[in-house]
Write a protein that holds these residues in place. Structure first.
Motif, PDB file in Angstrom:
ATOM      1  N   VAL A  38       0.844  -1.196   0.000  1.00 54.24           N
ATOM      2  CA  VAL A  38       0.000   0.000   0.000  1.00 54.24           C
ATOM      3  C   VAL A  38       0.880   1.246   0.000  1.00 54.24           C
ATOM      4  O   VAL A  38       0.638   2.208  -0.749  1.00 54.24           O
ATOM      5  N   ILE A  39       1.902   1.211   0.851  1.00 52.74           N
ATOM      6  CA  ILE A  39       2.836   2.346   0.921  1.00 52.74           C
ATOM      7  C   ILE A  39       3.580   2.499  -0.403  1.00 52.74           C
ATOM      8  O   ILE A  39       3.738   3.611  -0.915  1.00 52.74           O
ATOM      9  N   GLU A  40       4.043   1.371  -0.946  1.00 60.06           N
ATOM     10  CA  GLU A  40       4.781   1.433  -2.208  1.00 60.06           C
ATOM     11  C   GLU A  40       3.897   1.951  -3.333  1.00 60.06           C
ATOM     12  O   GLU A  40       4.346   2.731  -4.189  1.00 60.06           O
ATOM     13  N   ALA A  41       2.629   1.528  -3.345  1.00 59.17           N
ATOM     14  CA  ALA A  41       1.710   1.990  -4.386  1.00 59.17           C
ATOM     15  C   ALA A  41       1.501   3.489  -4.293  1.00 59.17           C
ATOM     16  O   ALA A  41       1.546   4.207  -5.308  1.00 59.17           O
ATOM     17  N   MET A  42       1.304   3.992  -3.090  1.00 52.69           N
ATOM     18  CA  MET A  42       1.118   5.432  -2.923  1.00 52.69           C
ATOM     19  C   MET A  42       2.410   6.186  -3.229  1.00 52.69           C
ATOM     20  O   MET A  42       2.376   7.290  -3.769  1.00 52.69           O
ATOM     21  N   ILE A  64      -1.251   1.704 -11.002  1.00 49.06           N
ATOM     22  CA  ILE A  64      -1.708   2.236  -9.718  1.00 49.06           C
ATOM     23  C   ILE A  64      -2.519   3.485 -10.014  1.00 49.06           C
ATOM     24  O   ILE A  64      -2.062   4.394 -10.725  1.00 49.06           O
ATOM     25  N   GLU A  65      -3.726   3.552  -9.475  1.00 45.15           N
ATOM     26  CA  GLU A  65      -4.600   4.694  -9.693  1.00 45.15           C
ATOM     27  C   GLU A  65      -5.095   5.201  -8.343  1.00 45.15           C
ATOM     28  O   GLU A  65      -5.509   4.415  -7.489  1.00 45.15           O
ATOM     29  N   GLY A  66      -5.037   6.497  -8.176  1.00 46.19           N
ATOM     30  CA  GLY A  66      -5.520   7.105  -6.941  1.00 46.19           C
ATOM     31  C   GLY A  66      -6.485   8.230  -7.240  1.00 46.19           C
ATOM     32  O   GLY A  66      -6.210   9.080  -8.105  1.00 46.19           O
ATOM     33  N   ARG A  67      -7.607   8.226  -6.539  1.00 40.68           N
ATOM     34  CA  ARG A  67      -8.572   9.322  -6.692  1.00 40.68           C
ATOM     35  C   ARG A  67      -8.511  10.164  -5.417  1.00 40.68           C
ATOM     36  O   ARG A  67      -8.881   9.702  -4.334  1.00 40.68           O
TER      37      ARG A  67
END
Length: 554
Positions: A38-42, A64-67
């Motif tokens: 999770v940390i690596e993705a962010m 990896i996609e973040g909204r």
């Protein structure tokens, strides 16, 4: 705030997504389940370095996609693709951007605190900004003083921009003007006139003989029976008195008068024709001087251009004197501006030094709450200028050297140190900036509870929850004491089929959350004693009034 995170083909994460809420979210699970991913993705969304080994085996790329939702309520969708060849691509709201720009784009959205991330609080410039913010140090006077000094120095640089300094250029041009003035050229025809005079003086005898012969022809005498003038007179005597000869008489009279005028001019030349060796030498020296000036100052080989050059140099000298006076005035202003800057720097340094002691005390108090009561935290301010660099230092254990926080070896100690700094900073920001708008909307902590437990774990959980007021806090934790304080809890579970291993993310609540807390307490979620203990822990946190008070503050 991070509203939603989706990860595909990143390590053991096949295709997972989770919606995140406000407040504090705890991410829990067994060791090796994939929580740190999770940390690596962010981190990848924030522009951290990618490696092809991150991509799930058999996949072409990890996505990896973040909204995010910014403080104005606007959605920001960030995507990062990491290919199996190691190449990366990034988009923001569907628009392709350089990967390097992600760090700047997410600076106000998320800050990550982990053992391996290079986060903002390790930067001396950020530490300086935190200190200034905590002490409400006004830098406007210093900024304005430096702006004035830069403006003066820029104008001085423009004046001194030529290859030759102004004072040397003035000296050079003054010598040139003095040289031309000493020679004193009055007319552009001087050289030609001198050449004619030189020729006459050099050939005075030859000129005397020539002019004498001309005079003899005109007036006669000696070897000549009669001159031209006398002959014209005899012709006039012969035709006077004859009728019809008026035109001839007039022409003869005119020719005789012209001859007489010419004779007078020849006599003048003869009388002025004097051989003077001294004058001849003067003329030759003067011509050499003029020739040298023509060589050095003339563009077309004429004295006229030398005279024009002299006037141009005089104007340049006048302009340079003006620049010199302006430069001298600017130098005085620069000295005054530099003194003003030094005064402001000393003032800022003194304010920072005073603030450093108070801020370090606040951080030390928070470190004690976080289970690092024996740590020594200091804020060092340089002894010159504005006190920069400002550096946060810590000695984690008694007897150890106090080192910059960036050199703290333990990831857990570093994370707790960052948390203590954030707690101290956030109190100041929330009190003076309205709701801490300068603090990133989402804070992510990894290994914040490493090496602690018991009451210290409760203190960490309580501190993280306090920090989540008005912003989102995401924490990867092994401690049930920390997880119990969270508004939301996400369980990461690793599952294996015959051919592949993958992780699942599930938000747990109610009995499922009690079961997850029990697993964290004992490793046996179905053990009734663990379930009872987990329920008591959650009830204790809820009954402490922390959650109710925090919701009111939100």
């Amino acid at each position: 705030m991070l509203a939603e995170l989706r990860v595909r083909s990143l390590g053991v994460l096949d295709d997972v997504s989770i919606r995140m809420g406000e407040g504090m979210t705890a991410i829990t699970g067994e060791t090796g389940a994939g929580k740190t991913l999770v940390i690596e993705a962010m981190g990848l969304l924030c522009g951290s370095r990618a490696d092809a080994s991150m991509v799930r085996h058999g996949a072409d790329e990890a996505v990896i996609e973040g909204r995010f939702v910014d403080r104005d309520g606007e959605e920001v969708i960030i995507s990062r693709q990491v290919g199996s060849n190691g190449r990366s691509r990034a988009t923001i709201n569907g628009r392709m951007v350089p990967v390097a720009s992600l760090g700047e784009a997410t600076a106000s959205l998320v800050d990550i605190y982990s053992q391996h991330s290079h986060h903002s609080l390790l930067s001396p410039s950020t530490q300086k900004d935190i200190l200034d913010m905590s002490g409400s140090i006004d830098l406007s006077g210093l900024i304005e003083a430096r702006r004035r000094l830069r403006g003066i120095e820029k104008e001085i640089s423009t004046i001194e921009g030529s290859a030759i300094p102004v004072h040397r250029e003035i000296e050079l041009i003054r010598r040139q003007v003095d040289e031309l003035d000493r020679v004193s050229i009055d007319t552009p025809e001087e050289y030609q006139l001198l050449s004619e005079e030189e020729e006459r003086l050099a050939g005075a005898e030859r000129y005397h003989e020539a002019f004498s012969a001309v005079a003899g022809c005109l007036e006669g005498g000696r070897d000549l029976a009669g001159g031209i003038i006398e002959l014209f007179g005899s012709a006039l005597v012969a035709v006077r008195g004859l009728s019809g000869c008026s035109n001839i008489i007039s022409r003869l009279e005119a020719q005789q008068a012209e001859a007489q005028d010419l004779l007078l001019e020849v006599h003048d030349e003869l009388s002025s024709l004097v051989f003077d060796p001294t004058r001849l030498e003067e003329i030759r020296v003067r011509k050499l001087t003029l020739k040298e000036l023509i060589r050095r100052y003339s563009d077309d080989g004429s004295l006229e251009s030398v005279i024009e050059k002299r006037e141009t140099l005089r104007q340049s000298l006048e302009d340079l004197h003006g620049r010199s006076l302006r430069l001298a005035n600017l130098e005085r202003q620069r000295g005054q501006a530099a003194d003003e800057v030094k005064q402001w720097e000393a003032r800022v340094r003194e304010e920072r030094s005073a603030c450093a002691v108070e801020f370090a005390s606040h951080v030390a108090d928070d470190l004690e709450r976080l289970g690092m009561g024996k740590a020594i935290f200091t804020v060092e301010v340089a002894g010159s200028g504005t006190g920069e660099p400002v550096e946060f230092k810590i000695g984690v254990n008694p007897g150890e050297m106090v080192l910059p926080v960036a050199k703290v070896a333990s990831g857990g100690e570093l994370a707790r140190t960052m948390l203590a700094i954030r707690l101290a900073m956030t109190r100041v920001v929330s009190g003076e900036a309205g709701n801490g708008d300068s603090v990133p909307a989402t804070m992510v902590f990894d290994e914040v509870d490493a090496g602690i437990g018991g009451e210290a774990g409760l203190s960490v959980g309580r501190a993280l929850y306090e920090l989540s007021g008005g912003r989102q806090v995401i924490v990867v934790t092994h401690l049930p004491q920390v997880a119990a304080f969270a508004d939301h809890q996400v369980r990461v579970t690793k599952k294996t089929t015959r051919t592949r291993t993958y992780s699942e993310w599930v938000e747990v609540s109610g009995e499922n959350r009690v079961e997850e807390i029990a697993r964290m307490l004992s490793g046996q979620p179905n053990l009734q004693a663990a379930m009872d203990h987990a329920g008591e822990l959650l009830a204790m946190v809820n009954n402490s009034g922390v959650h109710q008070m925090q919701r009111i503050l939100r």
